[in-house]
Design a protein around this motif. Sequence first.
Motif, PDB file in Angstrom:
ATOM      1  N   ALA A 194       9.799  39.774  68.534  1.00  0.00           N
ATOM      2  CA  ALA A 194       8.721  38.798  68.649  1.00  0.00           C
ATOM      3  C   ALA A 194       7.401  39.414  68.209  1.00  0.00           C
ATOM      4  O   ALA A 194       6.651  38.831  67.412  1.00  0.00           O
ATOM      5  CB  ALA A 194       8.613  38.295  70.081  1.00  0.00           C
ATOM      6  N   ALA A 195       7.128  40.623  68.693  1.00  0.00           N
ATOM      7  CA  ALA A 195       5.870  41.283  68.355  1.00  0.00           C
ATOM      8  C   ALA A 195       5.803  41.576  66.861  1.00  0.00           C
ATOM      9  O   ALA A 195       4.778  41.365  66.215  1.00  0.00           O
ATOM     10  CB  ALA A 195       5.721  42.566  69.164  1.00  0.00           C
ATOM     11  N   ARG A 196       6.926  42.036  66.301  1.00  0.00           N
ATOM     12  CA  ARG A 196       6.922  42.394  64.882  1.00  0.00           C
ATOM     13  C   ARG A 196       6.772  41.148  64.019  1.00  0.00           C
ATOM     14  O   ARG A 196       6.133  41.187  62.985  1.00  0.00           O
ATOM     15  CB  ARG A 196       8.201  43.143  64.527  1.00  0.00           C
ATOM     16  CG  ARG A 196       8.438  44.355  65.420  1.00  0.00           C
ATOM     17  CD  ARG A 196       8.530  45.682  64.724  1.00  0.00           C
ATOM     18  NE  ARG A 196       9.224  45.680  63.473  1.00  0.00           N
ATOM     19  CZ  ARG A 196       8.706  46.175  62.350  1.00  0.00           C
ATOM     20  NH1 ARG A 196       7.497  46.676  62.371  1.00  0.00           N
ATOM     21  NH2 ARG A 196       9.397  46.166  61.240  1.00  0.00           N
ATOM     22  N   SER A 197       7.346  40.053  64.469  1.00  0.00           N
ATOM     23  CA  SER A 197       7.202  38.834  63.676  1.00  0.00           C
ATOM     24  C   SER A 197       5.773  38.321  63.716  1.00  0.00           C
ATOM     25  O   SER A 197       5.355  37.548  62.865  1.00  0.00           O
ATOM     26  CB  SER A 197       8.173  37.755  64.170  1.00  0.00           C
ATOM     27  OG  SER A 197       7.714  37.247  65.400  1.00  0.00           O
ATOM     28  N   VAL A 205       3.886  47.941  69.018  1.00  0.00           N
ATOM     29  CA  VAL A 205       5.012  47.476  69.831  1.00  0.00           C
ATOM     30  C   VAL A 205       5.205  48.401  71.013  1.00  0.00           C
ATOM     31  O   VAL A 205       5.304  47.972  72.167  1.00  0.00           O
ATOM     32  CB  VAL A 205       6.298  47.425  68.981  1.00  0.00           C
ATOM     33  CG1 VAL A 205       7.501  47.199  69.879  1.00  0.00           C
ATOM     34  CG2 VAL A 205       6.188  46.338  67.935  1.00  0.00           C
ATOM     35  N   MET A 206       5.215  49.695  70.728  1.00  0.00           N
ATOM     36  CA  MET A 206       5.484  50.680  71.773  1.00  0.00           C
ATOM     37  C   MET A 206       4.396  50.660  72.839  1.00  0.00           C
ATOM     38  O   MET A 206       4.666  50.646  74.024  1.00  0.00           O
ATOM     39  CB  MET A 206       5.547  52.060  71.105  1.00  0.00           C
ATOM     40  CG  MET A 206       6.374  53.058  71.835  1.00  0.00           C
ATOM     41  SD  MET A 206       8.090  52.554  71.890  1.00  0.00           S
ATOM     42  CE  MET A 206       8.615  53.006  70.265  1.00  0.00           C
ATOM     43  N   TRP A 207       3.155  50.685  72.365  1.00  0.00           N
ATOM     44  CA  TRP A 207       2.019  50.912  73.255  1.00  0.00           C
ATOM     45  C   TRP A 207       1.555  49.648  73.940  1.00  0.00           C
ATOM     46  O   TRP A 207       1.197  49.657  75.117  1.00  0.00           O
ATOM     47  CB  TRP A 207       0.879  51.536  72.430  1.00  0.00           C
ATOM     48  CG  TRP A 207      -0.246  52.068  73.258  1.00  0.00           C
ATOM     49  CD1 TRP A 207      -1.507  51.560  73.350  1.00  0.00           C
ATOM     50  CD2 TRP A 207      -0.197  53.200  74.118  1.00  0.00           C
ATOM     51  NE1 TRP A 207      -2.251  52.306  74.223  1.00  0.00           N
ATOM     52  CE2 TRP A 207      -1.470  53.323  74.711  1.00  0.00           C
ATOM     53  CE3 TRP A 207       0.790  54.134  74.457  1.00  0.00           C
ATOM     54  CZ2 TRP A 207      -1.785  54.326  75.620  1.00  0.00           C
ATOM     55  CZ3 TRP A 207       0.479  55.131  75.367  1.00  0.00           C
ATOM     56  CH2 TRP A 207      -0.795  55.212  75.925  1.00  0.00           C
ATOM     57  N   ARG A 208       1.590  48.530  73.214  1.00  0.00           N
ATOM     58  CA  ARG A 208       1.026  47.295  73.760  1.00  0.00           C
ATOM     59  C   ARG A 208       2.085  46.360  74.325  1.00  0.00           C
ATOM     60  O   ARG A 208       1.786  45.475  75.105  1.00  0.00           O
ATOM     61  CB  ARG A 208       0.219  46.557  72.677  1.00  0.00           C
ATOM     62  CG  ARG A 208      -0.849  47.400  72.011  1.00  0.00           C
ATOM     63  CD  ARG A 208      -2.142  47.380  72.785  1.00  0.00           C
ATOM     64  NE  ARG A 208      -2.713  46.045  72.892  1.00  0.00           N
ATOM     65  CZ  ARG A 208      -3.521  45.510  71.999  1.00  0.00           C
ATOM     66  NH1 ARG A 208      -3.845  46.179  70.920  1.00  0.00           N
ATOM     67  NH2 ARG A 208      -4.005  44.299  72.183  1.00  0.00           N
TER      68      ARG A 208
ATOM     69  N   SER B  16      11.891  37.872  56.668  1.00  0.00           N
ATOM     70  CA  SER B  16      13.009  38.034  57.583  1.00  0.00           C
ATOM     71  C   SER B  16      13.142  39.473  58.080  1.00  0.00           C
ATOM     72  O   SER B  16      14.163  39.863  58.597  1.00  0.00           O
ATOM     73  CB  SER B  16      14.310  37.609  56.909  1.00  0.00           C
ATOM     74  OG  SER B  16      14.578  38.489  55.848  1.00  0.00           O
ATOM     75  N   THR B  17      12.068  40.242  57.949  1.00  0.00           N
ATOM     76  CA  THR B  17      12.129  41.652  58.324  1.00  0.00           C
ATOM     77  C   THR B  17      12.678  41.869  59.726  1.00  0.00           C
ATOM     78  O   THR B  17      13.518  42.724  59.952  1.00  0.00           O
ATOM     79  CB  THR B  17      10.726  42.287  58.254  1.00  0.00           C
ATOM     80  OG1 THR B  17      10.166  41.932  56.991  1.00  0.00           O
ATOM     81  CG2 THR B  17      10.818  43.779  58.401  1.00  0.00           C
ATOM     82  N   ALA B  18      12.184  41.049  60.655  1.00  0.00           N
ATOM     83  CA  ALA B  18      12.576  41.266  62.048  1.00  0.00           C
ATOM     84  C   ALA B  18      14.087  41.174  62.209  1.00  0.00           C
ATOM     85  O   ALA B  18      14.704  41.978  62.891  1.00  0.00           O
ATOM     86  CB  ALA B  18      11.902  40.231  62.935  1.00  0.00           C
ATOM     87  N   VAL B  19      14.672  40.184  61.574  1.00  0.00           N
ATOM     88  CA  VAL B  19      16.123  40.036  61.655  1.00  0.00           C
ATOM     89  C   VAL B  19      16.800  41.183  60.923  1.00  0.00           C
ATOM     90  O   VAL B  19      17.756  41.778  61.394  1.00  0.00           O
ATOM     91  CB  VAL B  19      16.546  38.686  61.035  1.00  0.00           C
ATOM     92  CG1 VAL B  19      18.053  38.547  61.103  1.00  0.00           C
ATOM     93  CG2 VAL B  19      15.859  37.540  61.744  1.00  0.00           C
TER      94      VAL B  19
END
Lengths: 292, 307, 372
Positions: A194-197, A205-208, B16-19
């Motif tokens: 979710a965060a990366r999207s 991602v790690m820290w927050r 689609s990177t996340a996937v």
Amino acid sequence: MSDIMSLGFGNTVPVVEHPDTGKPGRGPLARRRRRLTAFRVAVFVVMGVFFFTPILAMFEFTTRGTGLGAPRTLASWRAIFDYPDLITAIQVSLELAAITSAAGLFLLVPTMVWVRLRLPRLQRVIEFLCLLPLTVPAIVLVVGLAPVYAWVTYFFGSSTLTLAFAYVVLVLPYTYRVIDAGLRGIDVQTLSEAARSLGAGWPTVMWRIIAPNIRSALLNAALLSVALVLGEFTIASLLSFQNLQVAINFLGRANAGVSIAVALASLFFAFILLVALSFVGRRRSAPVHEEE
Amino acid sequence: MAAAAQSAAAGSPDISTAVDARPRKGGRRLPLAWLGALPFLAYVGIFLILPTGIVVVGAFVGPKGGVTLENVKTIFQGFVFDSFVKSIELSAASSIIGAVFGALLAYAIVSGHPDSTLRRIVTSACGVLAQFGGVTLAFAFIATIGGEGLITVFFADHGIDIGSNVWLFELPGLTLVYSYFQIPLMVLVFLPALDGIKPQWREATDTLGGTGWHYWRHVAAPILWPSFLGAALLLFANAFSAYATVAALVSQGGIIVPLQIANALTSETGAVDAGLGKALALGMVVIVALVMTGYALLQRKSAKWQR
Amino acid sequence: MTQSMTDAAVGPGAASGQGVEVRLEDLRREYGPVIALDGLSLTMAPGEMVALLGPSGCGKTSALRLVAGLEEADAGRIVVGGHDVTSLSANKRGMGMVFQAYSLFPHMTARQNVAFGLRLRGVKDSDRKRRAGDMLELVGLSAQADRFAHQMSGGQQQRVALARALAIQPQVLLLDEPLSALDAKVRVQLRDEIRRIQLEVGTTTLFVTHDQEEALAIADRVGVMRAGRLEQLASPTDVYARPASAFVAEFVGLTNKISGPVQGGRVQVLGTSVAIVGTAVPDGPATAMVRPEAIVLTTDDGAGGDAPGELGTVLAVSFLGAISRITITLPNGGSVIAQLPTSVAAEFPAGSSVRVSVRPDPVPVAPADSPS
């Protein structure tokens, strides 16, 4: 320091409710309950005496006056400050505790998250490595560490703080289990996806995202590390470093009263840490329990 | 984290990177993903695997190099072998005592209300005491039953010599001292197993016509036995590994293996015998590993029942 | 204690039709300030299945546990087959009990679990095996006889628990919400099976549940409990159609609460005068409890005038298969739910105007300011 310690003891979630009414009655059930109460009282009293006596004895010992019939005195407690070596050792141990708990988390948490997300096949290996120190006693580790520390001294100097390298290994099993439990409680995969999207990078991602969600596990692990490091003797002593326990042991030969006073103080400090820890565990487990 | 950023950048540029980032079996990005675990693996390699390797290999290397079995043979000689026997005796005695009394205490805890303050206090105290070993513990018992100890003095005032100056530093005394951290450890390890016992089992036994004895004999004991045995093994390994307590209590001699190792490492007692130290260390690892394997197997067995 | 049981217990063959009468007499039980049972009396005929139904905390579970001997009454008697068992401990009562969940011994196979009670009675190994096999067959689990609890589904575990309880040929079968931990589908299936088996063995059975559908579906009589007392003990149809009190009406089944004045033992509901069942209510404003299927809808043809009822607007229609449920808002802001065959409901689409009235069947009534 005994080498194996169970973890997360503050988190036991009761699975069942006991129909314990605690009311006096007449029938066979009441008799059973009375017997149980008698048993419990007996156990708690006997164990209480066994565990409390040595601590009481330590306190008694530190308040003895010199000479026969001398009045009680707190001289031993006051004298702590007359031993600069001791003060230094206390400082060094506190610094070591801080460095070890921070370094342990920085080393382990990103790795565990990464492995969960990208290298699930490595998970068993990481677990094995982290729990390995339970099988390799500190006294054994120190045998193999001696040559390694020749290089450590070469690169980093001979500061007592270099002990942190070894201590991070010592706290691995405990840190691992606590963090593992913490990560199990959240959906790392979904959270990070979710965060990366939303455009977050891995450090974010790690820290927050991950860290705030396992906050209590992190605190739990850090406190355990602190307690462990403050009590460590074996490695420091055999690698000839002066930490708190080594200093207490050394001082014990010269002035038993003072060293026992310090030992008692460090025991209370550990107790406070671990009680604090048990409350951290409680806060985390409470909502989980309600959902079940 | 550099590796992480890198491999993310290497990912396909589409949305689609996340996937895509999900692990793929035999995917071509696997080697890059490995970089993420590298710092940890390197650290553990240097400070855990390497030292262990040094011990294992060193046990078979002679003082002037070359492969030899001399070091390992020494283990089976006279005083060295005795120290292994002593170590095992001490560990066995303290783990049996710890397991029995710890189990009783744990049962006394769980038979109360699960959210009681008493339970909270006792488990917290056990958490502290289970790792309360080493110098502090040694001093605590010296202050209690040492020559000038509280109990010793108390009895001496009444004309009784408890003689602890002798036995405190021998097997009985050490067992007593070890119990001080073994019992709390047992409580921590055994408590979850007891929590897994459902009150319905007792009630089912009751309604089926069973007595308290029947319940313990046919239901509770068989269910708890693997956990109990496993916990006792863990206690054994715990006692077997401990060094600091005895080191602080006994200033010279090498009555248990860890002391022998320390003696072999430091030159206080004469020449440093690195090879012997490593062989002894290897012997310890082997025994602890065996015991811990047994523990793991028993844990797996009992975990199946307690869901 | 093994001897004392042998007579009540084992003999080969099924115990068909050997139910005994069970009497609960004025049972009282308090937990500190909480009164769980406030003088509960109940007589079960031999072979009868009675369901105790009620919200949590109404004392139904306490009642069951008192009968089982797992808890002790503060006052009152429990008489089973003419014998007073009040002071007998649980293991001498010969009751078969099925718990909510997790009651199987995890270290025993299904067969060993079922045979356990017989083992305690010193039954010969071969007899034990055969009888356990019979019981497992009865509950349809012969194929799973050698499985452990953790290898079985929740429904299968409860079947084994039932077989285990029946294996000792209990005088009374006690079921403590045995279906509450199961999936909806399994629940219905197992509930019917419990009833089939109970009829087959003929054991007097006390069944505790908070699920009214469950209680109505399988019990001979349903006892609705509130605050440690029985509000009503009657056949499922009576409990549903002629609830003894507003509480029962509201707890069992879906109910419309419609306000209307009471006068001379009758209540005026939506323009219809209706007789009152249950406790008498003084004249004045009151609330009538009307089942959705007792609501009558007619299309508003504009003629109005003499037909009884009030005009309302259809808010929503929910399709439930053969029947449909229609929610109507009334001019005074209240709403009423009606239940009709789906074919009929088609005449009342959402948004349409409709005339609402009730069938003239007797209804329970609560005084207007009553909380229930």
